[in-house]
Design an enzyme around this catalytic site. Structure first.
Site, PDB file in Angstrom:
ATOM      1  CD  GLU A 191     -20.359  27.164   1.924  1.00 50.72           C
ATOM      2  OE1 GLU A 191     -19.963  28.708   1.117  1.00 50.72           O
ATOM      3  OE2 GLU A 191     -21.698  27.681   1.718  1.00 50.72           O
ATOM      4  CG  HIS A 196     -13.756  36.642   4.787  1.00 57.54           C
ATOM      5  ND1 HIS A 196     -14.714  37.311   4.607  1.00 57.54           N
ATOM      6  CD2 HIS A 196     -14.834  35.890   3.675  1.00 57.54           C
ATOM      7  CE1 HIS A 196     -15.731  37.118   3.991  1.00 57.54           C
ATOM      8  NE2 HIS A 196     -15.413  36.100   3.309  1.00 57.54           N
TER       9      HIS A 196
END
Length: 352
Positions: A86, A156
């Site tokens: 990321e 998540h």
């Protein structure tokens, strides 16, 4: 919802290929949220030859299928996969945007945007300021799925919007529906500032409505009054609006309480004036979001409205939010601010 409410005319200085919203066809297509996001990116790439889409697995359509078909249409040079990094995705996006080009970067889950945090808040957000407005990365948009989905657990399910709202130089957006997502995403991609665009992943397939076929934008920084009311102002954004709509219906049916429901749409900058006007009318305010209550964006809203509407308030401002714990897996239904919790807060405020 009428098309007139969601369409904002585009500025005259827009790219020649971009149609004016006022002149666009009223033709609509039923879409879910991920299809609307896909349509927005397709339009952005058609109208801007510099626009590229990249991230983990996006060339294959992405884990939520938001980029499906884009590589086949625009080629490997404009839609491509990145390593699972990321920080690297963010760094590449900043470098590309700094050349005056349009970068649409996907972080596969908002929970994993934190490795890129330094790049986003210390580089992207400050690029214009530290160069004395000589350089900028205004063509940069970070898309990322966020929020509870029923089985995501603590890695998540998070809603990290508040982390970014305190960073000058960033805009933060979260849509509630397909038509909103398309217009807000196009506005974000074309905005002259870097934008963090959070997509409630629980809505990708469950939220379905008619979406205008053409090219349109919804202005950033302008809230939407979804329903008018006289007794209590209720404020939310993203997927929480489904819950708040149900709570407002319940309050009206069971207690005769009239709620004014507002979708902020944009969290930074947020539309203080619309909320202020509503609270001066109702005298009461409920703010709800999935993120933990302490330091959540509801706290900023509550503080600002207290400063501006103190003499109009008839009851303490209520925050209905997630708990101050990691997002739990088997206890998710107890953690999330559901319809009943929001209903109870509305009643408490109305009867104070």
């Amino acid at each position: 919802m009428s098309l007139k409410r969601i369409l904002t005319p585009l500025p005259a200085a827009s790219a020649p290929l971009r149609r004016q919203a006022a002149a666009m066809s009223t033709a609509v297509t039923k879409m879910n949220l991920f299809t609307a996001v896909n349509d927005a990116m397709r339009i952005a790439m058609k109208t801007d030859d510099t626009a590229v889409v990249f991230g983990e697995d996006v060339a294959f359509g992405g884990v939520f299928r938001c980029s499906v078909g884009l590589r086949e249409e625009f080629g490997n040079d404009r839609v491509f996969n990145t390593p699972l990094c990321e920080q690297g995705i963010a760094g590449f996006a900043i470098g590309y945007a700094s050349m005056g080009k349009t970068a649409i970067a996907e972080i596969q889950f908002a929970d994993y945007i934190f490795p890129a945090f330094d790049q986003i808040v210390n580089e992207a957000a400050k690029y214009r300021y530290r160069s004395g407005n000589e350089f900028d990365v205004g063509g940069l948009t970070f898309r990322t799925p966020c929020g509870a989905v029923g089985h995501g657990g603590h890695y998540h399910s998070q809603s990290p919007e508040a982390y970014f709202t305190m960073t000058p130089g960033l805009k933060v957006v979260m849509p509630r529906s397909p038509a909103e997502a398309k217009g807000l995403l196009l506005a974000s991609i074309r905005d002259p500032n870097p934008v963090v665009f959070l997509e409630p992943k629980a809505l990708y397939r469950t939220s379905v409505e008619e979406v205008p076929d053409g090219d349109y934008e919804i202005a950033l920084g302008k809230a939407d009054v979804m329903r008018t009311g006289a007794d209590v102002t209720v404020v939310g954004w993203g997927g929480q609006l489904r819950v708040l709509e149900a709570a407002c219906d319940m309050a009206e049916q069971e207690r005769g309480i009239s709620c004014e429901l507002i979708d902020l749409r944009t969290l930074m900058p947020w539309d203080v004036e619309t909320v202020e006007k509503s609270v001066n009318k109702t005298g009461r305010l409920i703010v709800s979001h999935e993120a933990p209550v302490t330091g959540g964006f509801a706290a900023e809203i509550a503080t600002k409205i207290t400063e501006r509407c103190f003499l109009s308030l008839e009851a303490p401002i209520e925050r209905v939010c997630g708990y101050d714990t990691p997002f739990p897996l088997i206890y998710e239904k107890y953690y999330v601010p559901d319809k009943l919790k929001c209903f109870e807060a509305i009643v408490k405020a109305a009867e104070y």
